[in-house]
Design an enzyme around this catalytic site. Structure first.
Site, PDB file in Angstrom:
ATOM      1  N   GLU A 265       1.357  -1.150  -0.240  1.00  0.00           N
ATOM      2  CA  GLU A 265      -0.443  -0.177  -0.145  1.00  0.00           C
ATOM      3  C   GLU A 265       0.808   1.223   0.254  1.00  0.00           C
ATOM      4  O   GLU A 265       1.347   1.447   0.782  1.00  0.00           O
ATOM      5  CB  GLU A 265      -0.599   0.018   1.455  1.00  0.00           C
ATOM      6  N   CYS A 302      -1.784   8.241   5.175  1.00  0.00           N
ATOM      7  CA  CYS A 302      -2.009   7.613   3.429  1.00  0.00           C
ATOM      8  C   CYS A 302      -3.322   8.435   2.599  1.00  0.00           C
ATOM      9  O   CYS A 302      -3.371   8.130   1.671  1.00  0.00           O
ATOM     10  CB  CYS A 302      -0.935   6.445   3.026  1.00  0.00           C
TER      11      CYS A 302
HETATM   12  P1  NAP Z   1       9.860   3.626   2.892  1.00  0.00           P
HETATM   13  O1  NAP Z   1      10.816   4.842   2.681  1.00  0.00           O
HETATM   14  O2  NAP Z   1       8.838   3.168   2.105  1.00  0.00           O
HETATM   15  O3  NAP Z   1      10.365   2.334   4.007  1.00  0.00           O
HETATM   16  C1  NAP Z   1       9.146   2.026   4.912  1.00  0.00           C
HETATM   17  C2  NAP Z   1       9.978   0.402   4.897  1.00  0.00           C
HETATM   18  O4  NAP Z   1      10.671  -0.382   4.073  1.00  0.00           O
HETATM   19  C3  NAP Z   1      10.890   0.119   5.572  1.00  0.00           C
HETATM   20  O5  NAP Z   1      11.161  -0.623   6.314  1.00  0.00           O
HETATM   21  C4  NAP Z   1      12.840   0.135   5.023  1.00  0.00           C
HETATM   22  O6  NAP Z   1      13.164   0.126   5.493  1.00  0.00           O
HETATM   23  C5  NAP Z   1      11.601   0.078   4.053  1.00  0.00           C
HETATM   24  N1  NAP Z   1      12.596  -0.457   2.661  1.00  0.00           N
HETATM   25  C6  NAP Z   1      11.837   1.094   1.939  1.00  0.00           C
HETATM   26  N2  NAP Z   1      12.838   0.911   0.844  1.00  0.00           N
HETATM   27  C7  NAP Z   1      13.636  -0.351   0.788  1.00  0.00           C
HETATM   28  C8  NAP Z   1      13.695  -1.129  -0.214  1.00  0.00           C
HETATM   29  N3  NAP Z   1      14.227  -0.883  -1.683  1.00  0.00           N
HETATM   30  N4  NAP Z   1      13.993  -2.584  -0.276  1.00  0.00           N
HETATM   31  C9  NAP Z   1      13.630  -3.228   1.132  1.00  0.00           C
HETATM   32  N5  NAP Z   1      13.184  -2.454   1.808  1.00  0.00           N
HETATM   33  C10 NAP Z   1      12.782  -1.342   1.815  1.00  0.00           C
HETATM   34  O7  NAP Z   1       8.649   4.606   4.253  1.00  0.00           O
HETATM   35  P2  NAP Z   1       8.984   5.948   5.598  1.00  0.00           P
HETATM   36  O8  NAP Z   1      10.506   5.440   5.957  1.00  0.00           O
HETATM   37  O9  NAP Z   1       7.657   5.517   6.418  1.00  0.00           O
HETATM   38  O10 NAP Z   1       8.854   6.905   4.488  1.00  0.00           O
HETATM   39  C11 NAP Z   1       9.044   7.691   3.348  1.00  0.00           C
HETATM   40  C12 NAP Z   1       7.871   7.752   2.345  1.00  0.00           C
HETATM   41  O11 NAP Z   1       7.163   7.447   2.261  1.00  0.00           O
HETATM   42  C13 NAP Z   1       7.491   9.409   3.369  1.00  0.00           C
HETATM   43  O12 NAP Z   1       8.213  10.147   2.440  1.00  0.00           O
HETATM   44  C14 NAP Z   1       5.912   9.009   2.486  1.00  0.00           C
HETATM   45  O13 NAP Z   1       5.960   9.301   1.299  1.00  0.00           O
HETATM   46  C15 NAP Z   1       6.304   8.041   1.769  1.00  0.00           C
HETATM   47  N6  NAP Z   1       4.943   6.368   3.495  1.00  0.00           N
HETATM   48  C16 NAP Z   1       4.494   6.520   2.828  1.00  0.00           C
HETATM   49  C17 NAP Z   1       3.360   5.754   3.658  1.00  0.00           C
HETATM   50  C18 NAP Z   1       2.003   5.848   3.251  1.00  0.00           C
HETATM   51  O14 NAP Z   1       1.070   5.219   4.088  1.00  0.00           O
HETATM   52  N7  NAP Z   1       1.613   5.080   1.543  1.00  0.00           N
HETATM   53  C19 NAP Z   1       2.602   5.694   4.801  1.00  0.00           C
HETATM   54  C20 NAP Z   1       4.587   6.217   5.148  1.00  0.00           C
HETATM   55  C21 NAP Z   1       5.175   6.531   4.016  1.00  0.00           C
HETATM   56  P3  NAP Z   1      14.754   1.325   5.634  1.00  0.00           P
HETATM   57  O15 NAP Z   1      14.220   2.373   6.192  1.00  0.00           O
HETATM   58  O16 NAP Z   1      15.693   0.226   7.024  1.00  0.00           O
HETATM   59  O17 NAP Z   1      15.582   1.168   4.485  1.00  0.00           O
END
Ligand code: NAP
Length: 529
Positions: A265, A302
């Site tokens: 999601e 989200c």
């Molecule tokens: P994220 O960067 O997507 O990370 C979520 C999880 O996925 C973390 O455990 C992260 O691990 C892992 N991950 C990310 N990229 C990966 C990859 N290429 N391979 C393997 N694992 C991976 O989300 P976030 O740190 O919560 O926030 C960053 C951005 O995500 C926000 O600025 C926002 O835009 C978006 N976000 C969206 C929602 C939604 O509900 N749609 C919710 C939260 C965040 P690591 O941190 O160890 O890399």
């Protein structure tokens, strides 16, 4: 309970002192106590192998036993008391009231899945009895139900440290389905993750579930998550987070020798359409509701309403003026992490610099280290359609107002939307008649349509769809909230011409579970004579 910084592998606390990291308080920027360690590939391998071993026994536990397990997890979470809420507050900066509510939601979610299991009908049993003398060939006896897929990888999300994290919706639905799980904790709240993980481990022990039913691995690098996704024994993934992360995981899962489903999601801008008569009648109320929704939780939902569309009129000018007054009076608080705050500043900064986009209003911002100003921007339909970047999610308290000249432009915006989690209409009965074609377009674009409300606030219930067409998710046929989420982690199996004593209880003639089944095309709780 003392936080240790360990991984939880098959109910044991393990620590190999590799690369370490600390949680940080986003409000004051200070590092929090307890050193956490990146899970090693060997630890991930062990967790997944134990999950596979446990799956053999766990999937055969009765629905009643799994329901008791889920209820017990809820009880153990409550037993953590203020220790959990305080650590979570320090790691996320989220107010205690919000966290109390989120803990309640998490426990109720577990209870709802427990109820679903006790009811038993979720297995969707379908029975076609044999017709041995059918001509020209006999009809066999065929019986179908849903069964668990195997060990599942779950990614904790940053923005709901309880309800979408270690014991969140993905965990509840996968465990309910009969899958064992390996959770990758979100590095923004590792202490919260460990506390909740240990509550689950206690519940595993107390209810006699196999040790490998649950593991939690922590880490700050993508290798930890990828180690789970690429492990050959993992059969499905649940993820909530960024488009970039979700898509990378989806691609990696599809490149495995055995591709597996990824229920990711991801981003969504959740368009809100304010139709003319509703704007006339409810102008100020809608403007204030919009600002409340876009700044709720510092916009880190989200379902945040990222764009709002009105048609040009005196009312729409006054509407924007009211929204401006409302937003100026709001003080936005700390965002969850440095990374999220930096991404937001960058996204909002780009909006401010974009040609033909006006900055209509700004909020106040607090003193917090990761504080962020809220924004309302405005542009025309023509400009919105000409600049695809304007359709991208800016994760935080910002929203783009789009001004349409006439109805055809409103429809044009809708037609050009990608997949989103929600779309909202503010409409009177007359508006709904006039804009029936808009609804027909939006049905193809989103997982949830709302009228006269705002998309933030996702009820956990049987009929909820928290999903939507790509790129909102990687599988539009499913939901990550509500009981239908269980189907993400099951698959159908048919038994042909099996003897009664070889069939699962759900499919036996006598219907010992008293569940509803589709018998020869009719839904019934009756036994088969
Ligand atoms: P994220 O960067 O997507 O990370 C979520 C999880 O996925 C973390 O455990 C992260 O691990 C892992 N991950 C990310 N990229 C990966 C990859 N290429 N391979 C393997 N694992 C991976 O989300 P976030 O740190 O919560 O926030 C960053 C951005 O995500 C926000 O600025 C926002 O835009 C978006 N976000 C969206 C929602 C939604 O509900 N749609 C919710 C939260 C965040 P690591 O941190 O160890 O890399």
């Amino acid at each position: 309970m003392q936080i240790t910084g360990s991984q939880i592998i098959a109910n044991k606390l393990l620590k190999s002192e590799t690369n370490s990291f600390y949680a940080k308080n986003p409000t004051n920027g200070q590092q929090l106590p307890t050193e956490f360690f990146e899970a090693t590939i060997a630890e991930i391998d062990q967790a997944v192998k134990m999950a596979e071993e446990a799956f053999v026994a766990y999937r055969k536990k009765s629905d009643q036993e799994r329901a008791d397990f889920l209820d017990r997890i809820g009880e153990e979470i409550m037993n953590l008391g203020d220790t959990l809420l305080e650590r979570c507050h320090q790691e996320t900066g989220l107010p205690m009231g919000r966290l109390q509510g989120e803990r309640g939601r998490t426990v109720n979610q577990l209870k709802l899945f427990a109820e679903l299991l006790r009811d038993g009908t979720w297995v969707d049993a379908r029975i076609d009895t044999a017709i041995p003398d059918r001509q020209p060939i006999p009809k066999p006896d065929i019986r179908q139900m849903q069964i668990a897929m195997g060990p599942v990888g779950v990614f904790g999300a940053s923005n709901f440290p309880l309800a979408f994290s270690v014991a969140g919706g993905d965990t509840a639905s996968a465990l309910a389905a009969g899958c064992t799980i390996v959770v990758k904790g979100h590095p923004a709240h590792p202490g919260t993750s460990e506390l909740v993980g240990r509550a689950i481990a206690k519940a595993v022990e107390a209810t006699g579930m196999p040790a490998g039913t649950f593991s939690l691995v922590q880490g700050q690098s993508v290798e930890v998550g990828m180690g789970i996704v690429q492990h050959p024994l993992i059969k499905a993934i649940g993820f909530t987070g960024s488009f970039r992360g979700g898509k990378a995981i989806f691609d990696a899962a599809n490149q495995r020798d055995e591709p597996i489903p990824v229920y990711a999601e991801m981003g969504s801008i959740n368009p809100v359409f304010v139709l003319p008569e509703a704007l006339q009648q409810q102008r100020d109320k809608i403007a204030e509701g919009w600002v409340g929704s876009l700044t709720l939780g510092v916009g880190q939902f989200c379902t945040n309403p990222g764009v709002l569309i009105t048609q040009e009129s005196d009312e729409s000018v006054q509407f924007l003026e009211r929204a401006k007054q409302s937003l100026s009076a709001v003080t936005t608080d700390a965002m969850l992490t440095d990374r999220i705050s930096e991404a937001y500043q960058k996204g909002a900064g780009q909006m401010e610099q974009t040609d033909n986009v006006a900055t209509v209003a700004k909020s106040q911002s607090s003193e917090a280290a990761t504080s962020a100003e809220g924004f309302i921007f405005s542009t025309s339909v023509k400009n919105f359609l000409a600049q695809p970047d304007l359709s991208e999610e800016v994760f935080g308290p910002s929203s783009l107002h789009i001004s349409a000249q006439f109805k055809a432009e409103v429809l044009e915006v809708a037609k050009n939307l990608e997949g989103h989690l929600t779309a909202t209409l503010h409409a009177t009965e007359n508006d709904l008649v006039e804009y029936a074609d808009l609804i027909a377009i939006l049905e193809r674009k989103v997982g949830r349509l709302l009228i006269n409300g705002f998309p933030t606030g996702v009820e956990v219930c049987h009929s909820m769809v928290h999903g939507g067409p790509y790129p909102a998710t990687t599988d539009s046929r499913s939901t990550s909230v509500g009981t239908l989420a269980i189907k993400r982690f099951t698959r159908p199996i048919s038994y042909q011409n099996f003897p009664q004593n070889g069939l699962p209880d759900a499919l036996k003639n006598e219907n010992p579970l008293r569940i509803f089944r589709l018998v020869n095309g009719k839904l019934t709780q009756e036994q088969i004579s």
